[in-house]
Structure formats: structure tokens, C-alpha cells
Scaffold this active site. Structure first.
Site, PDB file in Angstrom:
ATOM      1  N   ASP A  30       0.912  -0.904  -0.021  1.00 15.84           N
ATOM      2  CA  ASP A  30      -0.137  -0.051  -0.127  1.00 15.84           C
ATOM      3  C   ASP A  30       0.882   1.124  -0.038  1.00 15.84           C
ATOM      4  O   ASP A  30       2.136   1.169   0.630  1.00 15.84           O
ATOM      5  CB  ASP A  30      -0.918   0.084   1.300  1.00 15.84           C
ATOM      6  CG  ASP A  30      -2.119   0.828   1.068  1.00 15.84           C
ATOM      7  OD1 ASP A  30      -2.045   2.094   0.981  1.00 15.84           O
ATOM      8  OD2 ASP A  30      -3.396   0.364   0.748  1.00 15.84           O
ATOM      9  N   LYS A  35      -1.212   3.506   7.279  1.00 15.95           N
ATOM     10  CA  LYS A  35      -1.959   2.570   7.292  1.00 15.95           C
ATOM     11  C   LYS A  35      -1.103   1.475   7.468  1.00 15.95           C
ATOM     12  O   LYS A  35      -1.267   0.499   8.443  1.00 15.95           O
ATOM     13  CB  LYS A  35      -2.807   2.435   6.046  1.00 15.95           C
ATOM     14  CG  LYS A  35      -3.667   1.022   6.035  1.00 15.95           C
ATOM     15  CD  LYS A  35      -4.588   0.842   4.715  1.00 15.95           C
ATOM     16  CE  LYS A  35      -5.813   1.707   4.659  1.00 15.95           C
ATOM     17  NZ  LYS A  35      -6.539   1.610   3.578  1.00 15.95           N
ATOM     18  N   GLU A 152     -13.872 -11.645  -6.298  1.00 14.04           N
ATOM     19  CA  GLU A 152     -14.102 -12.035  -4.949  1.00 14.04           C
ATOM     20  C   GLU A 152     -15.770 -12.031  -4.546  1.00 14.04           C
ATOM     21  O   GLU A 152     -16.171 -11.438  -5.310  1.00 14.04           O
ATOM     22  CB  GLU A 152     -13.530 -11.138  -4.072  1.00 14.04           C
ATOM     23  CG  GLU A 152     -13.688  -9.585  -4.416  1.00 14.04           C
ATOM     24  CD  GLU A 152     -15.023  -9.136  -3.543  1.00 14.04           C
ATOM     25  OE1 GLU A 152     -15.525  -9.761  -2.724  1.00 14.04           O
ATOM     26  OE2 GLU A 152     -15.340  -8.020  -4.008  1.00 14.04           O
ATOM     27  N   PHE A 153     -15.962 -12.759  -3.758  1.00 13.39           N
ATOM     28  CA  PHE A 153     -17.515 -13.060  -3.440  1.00 13.39           C
ATOM     29  C   PHE A 153     -17.605 -12.886  -2.043  1.00 13.39           C
ATOM     30  O   PHE A 153     -18.086 -13.898  -1.202  1.00 13.39           O
ATOM     31  CB  PHE A 153     -18.079 -14.386  -3.917  1.00 13.39           C
ATOM     32  CG  PHE A 153     -17.993 -14.351  -5.435  1.00 13.39           C
ATOM     33  CD1 PHE A 153     -18.682 -13.863  -6.259  1.00 13.39           C
ATOM     34  CD2 PHE A 153     -17.036 -15.144  -6.045  1.00 13.39           C
ATOM     35  CE1 PHE A 153     -18.674 -13.817  -7.761  1.00 13.39           C
ATOM     36  CE2 PHE A 153     -16.728 -15.369  -7.331  1.00 13.39           C
ATOM     37  CZ  PHE A 153     -17.556 -14.775  -8.345  1.00 13.39           C
ATOM     38  N   LEU A 154     -16.862 -11.823  -1.435  1.00 14.36           N
ATOM     39  CA  LEU A 154     -16.821 -11.621   0.115  1.00 14.36           C
ATOM     40  C   LEU A 154     -18.070 -11.014   0.713  1.00 14.36           C
ATOM     41  O   LEU A 154     -18.384  -9.951   0.019  1.00 14.36           O
ATOM     42  CB  LEU A 154     -15.854 -11.203   0.527  1.00 14.36           C
ATOM     43  CG  LEU A 154     -14.142 -11.621   0.006  1.00 14.36           C
ATOM     44  CD1 LEU A 154     -13.065 -11.031   0.553  1.00 14.36           C
ATOM     45  CD2 LEU A 154     -14.229 -13.304   0.351  1.00 14.36           C
ATOM     46  N   ARG A 155     -18.824 -11.349   1.469  1.00 13.50           N
ATOM     47  CA  ARG A 155     -19.712 -10.790   2.362  1.00 13.50           C
ATOM     48  C   ARG A 155     -19.222  -9.977   3.343  1.00 13.50           C
ATOM     49  O   ARG A 155     -18.722 -10.598   4.310  1.00 13.50           O
ATOM     50  CB  ARG A 155     -20.971 -11.578   2.627  1.00 13.50           C
ATOM     51  CG  ARG A 155     -21.711 -12.150   1.493  1.00 13.50           C
ATOM     52  CD  ARG A 155     -22.433 -13.273   2.089  1.00 13.50           C
ATOM     53  NE  ARG A 155     -21.960 -14.246   2.863  1.00 13.50           N
ATOM     54  CZ  ARG A 155     -22.527 -15.300   3.456  1.00 13.50           C
ATOM     55  NH1 ARG A 155     -23.620 -15.271   3.816  1.00 13.50           N
ATOM     56  NH2 ARG A 155     -21.706 -16.068   4.074  1.00 13.50           N
ATOM     57  N   LYS A 225     -18.625 -11.587 -12.011  1.00 14.30           N
ATOM     58  CA  LYS A 225     -18.731 -10.624 -10.801  1.00 14.30           C
ATOM     59  C   LYS A 225     -19.843  -9.841 -10.725  1.00 14.30           C
ATOM     60  O   LYS A 225     -20.912  -9.786  -9.882  1.00 14.30           O
ATOM     61  CB  LYS A 225     -17.407  -9.954 -10.513  1.00 14.30           C
ATOM     62  CG  LYS A 225     -17.154  -8.942  -9.332  1.00 14.30           C
ATOM     63  CD  LYS A 225     -17.637  -9.610  -7.840  1.00 14.30           C
ATOM     64  CE  LYS A 225     -17.744  -8.558  -6.780  1.00 14.30           C
ATOM     65  NZ  LYS A 225     -18.012  -9.239  -5.349  1.00 14.30           N
ATOM     66  N   GLY A 278     -27.083  -1.575   0.763  1.00 13.70           N
ATOM     67  CA  GLY A 278     -26.120  -0.436   0.569  1.00 13.70           C
ATOM     68  C   GLY A 278     -24.801  -1.160   0.646  1.00 13.70           C
ATOM     69  O   GLY A 278     -24.576  -2.238  -0.074  1.00 13.70           O
ATOM     70  N   CYS A 281     -20.667  -2.336  -2.228  1.00 11.93           N
ATOM     71  CA  CYS A 281     -20.484  -3.200  -3.673  1.00 11.93           C
ATOM     72  C   CYS A 281     -21.894  -3.085  -4.361  1.00 11.93           C
ATOM     73  O   CYS A 281     -21.724  -2.455  -5.510  1.00 11.93           O
ATOM     74  CB  CYS A 281     -20.385  -4.716  -3.463  1.00 11.93           C
ATOM     75  SG  CYS A 281     -18.636  -5.001  -2.573  1.00 11.93           S
TER      76      CYS A 281
END
Length: 476
Positions: A30, A35, A152-155, A225, A278, A281
Site C-alpha cells: 500500500d 495505514k 471475490e465473493f466476500l460478504r 462478478k 447499501g 458493492c
């Protein structure tokens, strides 16, 4: 394998920690030195279950943090690009951060060591072609690298378990060489070896073990996606529209959802009526997918309606609040929930914050409580919003209580205590966390989504406007 993950935002940080837990050596890159310092010092910048454990387990060992992108690329076989793709004013995805990374890594790609540059960010179709073109224009040998897509399929709230116990792993590759590298990256999940470890993250209730891997073209993976998120947003908007019909005819949307969701072709997930979707994504990706379709010559009007219903759902809830309280100016409201969903501190595009801001503009006084999102809300909102240390403190002395986020603790409140705390026992539930009959039995006037309003003592709901009736008498 040595892996570089570019970007320490939500996706990058979770992916980096999970890759390390799979046994890879990961460099998380990064350009934000503050951070990086915080991450090196053990701070966890987001609220995500199991993430602190993984960062603590691998920080300084399998997981390193760096601002030197080129050195990270030189020492890695796979480079996962997980930078932001925010919406532009036109609604399409801003790919300037992706382009910047593609230009910068070119000098670190050598003919002596083959590398795979992997799109992990959510990007529109054709992005992989543009990334490859940019790298070639800046002098890289075409045989020294490939560009792949690994959406990615992250919740949020379950991102770590979603990564380690996925429904499927999608890799978009246009060469078998690139596909083989990504098969190796995910081998601990696809062979099941990760799940045999004693220190593996606990398995969730719903999962496929070992994880199936789906290999497609890069274009197909990019579309998978966007199409997945657009479909889920459509499912939410659909059931919210059904909830509106239920309210009009006196049906119970929960019963309708059960009848629909038990159909194996449909399933129960995302059939949860409420105040709309909301987060970072769905709003962005639906707009971006619509923009992609328009650019390809297709007017995807279904997505226009999905967004319209979502916006209308917030307005309908505001009308419900007005109906319950008659006038809003000067009313004291308790609010439970500020994050866009339970299990996260993310307030981006939060329907709860939209409603809080609208109610403040109408002259309400609000005391809010959220288990994780209050600090972020204080940073983002410069308004006269009071914060509580518990749900009961938020309700104390309020004319009504609004439930706006589906945190588990909000579904398990002591209802007798809650009734005592409120000035008037009115609950307006935007997440349908309670049974109307149970609420009525505890003396509440209770409004929810897609179900008839209930009230104690048989008093018509319309007679309870302005919150002056409790069991047939004004509450002292």
C-alpha cells in the site's frame, strides 16, 4: 508460493490474511504509510470476524507489509490487484488506480521469471485486456506475464469464512499457464488440505468442501462478478417490492418469503425485506454493470428498476415513520444501527445513515447506537447526532425506537426492559427482527416491513399516531 497483494483495503486485507493462512508468503502493498504502520503495530482497521486472529497469527511471518510495489512484484509469482474502483459521475467504474498499478509494475516484470497479474478488484469486462495492453506498452515482454481475473465473493461480516469456505472459486484465464498458477494458489482449498488442519478457521454451517474451482475466460470471469452482484441486488429489490404489495393487501411478507424461498429454484437467501441494500458493492456494481451494458449497446432497463425500487424503499420507510408519529419536528427517536448491514462497521451507502440524515433534517432529535460503526459515523457525519453506549440507552426516553441494522443483539433485546425505557412503546423495525404478535403481547405498537402494524389492547394502529396510547392510556 510468494504472493503480492496490492491494496490494503477491505478486499486486499482479507485476501492477504487468508492467503497467508493457506500457507503462502504474502507481501501486502500500500502507498499509505500511516495505514502500513498501523497494520505493522497490530491494529485492525476494519470490523471483520476472524480477521484479527489471522493478522495476529501471520503478521511479521507469512504476512509482510510494504510500500515498495516493484520489489514486491519482483519477489512474487502472482500479483493480486485489489485497489479501489469507485464510481464516476457517469456511474461506470473509475479504473485509474488499476491503470496506475499496471504501469508501475511493468519495470518489475522480467523475462527471467513468469508472473501472473490477477484482477481481484471488481472491474468491468475488458479490463484484463487493457491491463495487458498497458503493461506491454510500457515495455514488458509478452511471454513474461499473463493477466487473469479472480473475482471475490466476500460478504462484509463473514468475509474470512467466505474466502476460506467459498461456494466456488472463479478464475478467468486465457492461457493454461496462468490457470495452473491460480490452481496452485488455491490448492489448499480445492484439495481440502486446509480443512484438515487443527488451526483452520471454524467451518460455517453452509459450505462446499472442498471448494469447486471454475476456470473461465477473463471476460467471463469479469462478467460473473458484476452479474452476481446485480442479481443479488435484484433479488433484494424484488422482495421489497413484494413487501409493498403485502402491506397494501394485508398479507405477511415473511410467510410469502417462506413460500417462495422453499422453492429449490429460488432459495431463501437475500429474500429479506427491509430498508434496501447499501454498502460498497451493490450500489456501485449495479451502476457499473448498467454502464458496461450501455457501452456494449444494450439498455439494461431491469437494473434501472432495481435501483429505483431500492431508493423508493427508503422513502417508504420514512413515510412509515411519519405515519406512526404524525409529526416529526421535535420528536426524540432512538436508532439501532448505523452500518449498512450487521457484522461490519462499514457505513458506505448505508440506508440507515440516509434515514438518520433525513430525519435530522425534518427536526428529529436522534440518539443512536451501533456495536461497531459509531466511530466511523462520527468521522463521516458532522451533525447533531447523539451516541449511546447500548441499545437501551438509545431507547431511553424516546418517542419511538427505529431498528435500521440487523445486528444479532438487536434481535435479542429484553422487551420488558425496552418497554420501560421508551417514553412511548413504539418500535418501527426496518429489518423485521421481531414477531408482531410477540411485540403486541409486550405492549408495543410495532411497525415492520411488509406486515400489518400491530398494537396492544386492540387499539387501531391509526389511533396511536404521535405515540400517546399505551394499553389504552397515555404513558406518564
Amino acid at each position: 508460493m510468494r504472493i503480492a497483494v496490492v491494496g490494503s483495503g477491505y478486499v486486499g486485507l482479507v485476501a492477504g490474511a487468508c492467503f497467508a493462512d493457506l500457507g503462502h508468503d504474502v507481501i501486502l502493498v500500500d502507498n499509505d504509510e500511516r495505514k502500513l504502520t498501523a497494520l505493522k503495530n497490530g491494529e485492525v482497521p476494519i470490523h471483520e470476524k476472524f480477521l484479527p486472529e489471522l493478522l495476529g497469527r501471520h503478521r511479521g511471518n507469512r504476512l509482510q507489509f510494504s510500500s515498495d510495489l516493484q520489489e514486491a512484484v519482483r519477489s512474487s509469482s502472482a500479483i493480486f490487484v485489489a485497489v479501489g474502483t469507485p464510481p464516476t459521475d457517469r456511474g461506470d467504474a473509475d479504473l485509474s488506480y488499476v491503470e496506475s498499478v499496471a504501469r508501475e509494475i511493468t519495470d518489475a516484470i522480467s523475462i527471467n521469471e513468469y508472473k501472473v497479474v490477477v484482477e481481484k478488484s471488481t472491474v468491468p469486462v475488458y479490463t484484463s485486456e487493457w491491463v495487458r495492453r498497458i503493461i506491454l506498452r510500457n515495455g514488458a515482454d509478452p511471454d513474461s506475464f499473463d493477466v487473469a481475473s479472480n473475482p471475490e465473493f466476500l460478504r462484509e461480516g463473514t468475509a474470512v469464512t467466505d474466502f476460506l469456505f467459498p461456494d466456488r472459486i472463479v478464475v478467468g484465464c486465457d492461457t493454461e499457464r496462468a490457470a495452473q498458477v491460480l490452481r496452485e494458489v488455491y490448492a489448499p482449498l480445492t484439495t481440502g488440505s486446509y480443512y484438515e488442519r487443527s488451526d483452520a478457521i471454524p467451518q460455517p454451517d453452509r459450505t462446499s468442501i472442498p471448494a469447486p474451482i471454475i476456470v473461465t475466460s477473463t471476460k467471463s470471469a469479469e462478467l460473473i462478478k458484476h452479474a452476481s452482484n446485480a442479481f443479488l441486488a435484484m433479488k433484494i429489490s424484488f422482495i421489497n417490492a413484494v413487501a409493498s404489495v403485502c402491506e397494501s393487501v394485508g398479507a405477511n411478507v415473511n410467510q410469502v418469503c417462506h413460500g417462495i424461498g422453499t422453492d429449490s429454484r429460488i432459495g431463501p437467501r437475500f429474500l429479506n425485506p427491509g430498508i434496501g441494500y447499501g454498502g460498497s458493492c451493490f450500489p456501485k456494481d449495479v451502476m457499473a454493470f448498467r454502464a458496461v451494458a450501455r457501452e456494449c449497446g444494450y439498455d439494461f432497463r431491469l437494473l434501472d428498476e432495481v435501483m429505483r425500487i431500492n431508493e423508493d424503499q427508503r422513502e417508504r420507510f420514512l413515510r412509515k415513520v411519519r405515519s406512526a408519529l404524525w409529526t416529526l419536528r421535535g420528536k426524540h427517536l432512538g436508532v439501532l444501527g448505523l452500518a449498512f448491514k450487521g457484522g461490519t462497521d462499514d457505513i458506505r451507502e448505508s440506508p440507515a445513515l440516509f434515514l438518520v440524515q433525513a430525519l435530522l433534517q425534518e427536526g428529529c432529535k436522534i440518539t443512536a447506537y451501533d456495536p461497531a460503526a459509531m466511530d466511523r459515523t462520527q468521522e463521516a457525519m458532522n451533525c447533531n447526532l447523539k451516541y449511546a453506549s447500548s441499545a437501551y440507552e438509545a431507547a431511553s426516553g424516546a418517542d419511538a425506537l427505529l431498528i435500521l441494522t440487523e445486528w444479532e443483539e438487536f434481535a435479542n433485546l429484553d422487551l420488558a426492559r425496552l418497554n420501560r425505557e421508551l417514553k412511548y412503546p413504539i418500535v418501527i423495525d426496518g429489518r423485521n427482527l421481531y414477531d408482531p404478535e410477540v411485540m403486541a403481547a409486550h405492549g408495543f405498537t410495532y411497525y415492520s416491513v411488509g406486515r400489518a402494524a400491530c398494537h396492544p389492547g386492540g387499539v387501531p394502529a391509526d389511533a396511536l399516531k404521535n405515540g400517546i396510547v399505551k394499553d389504552g392510556a397515555k404513558k406518564a
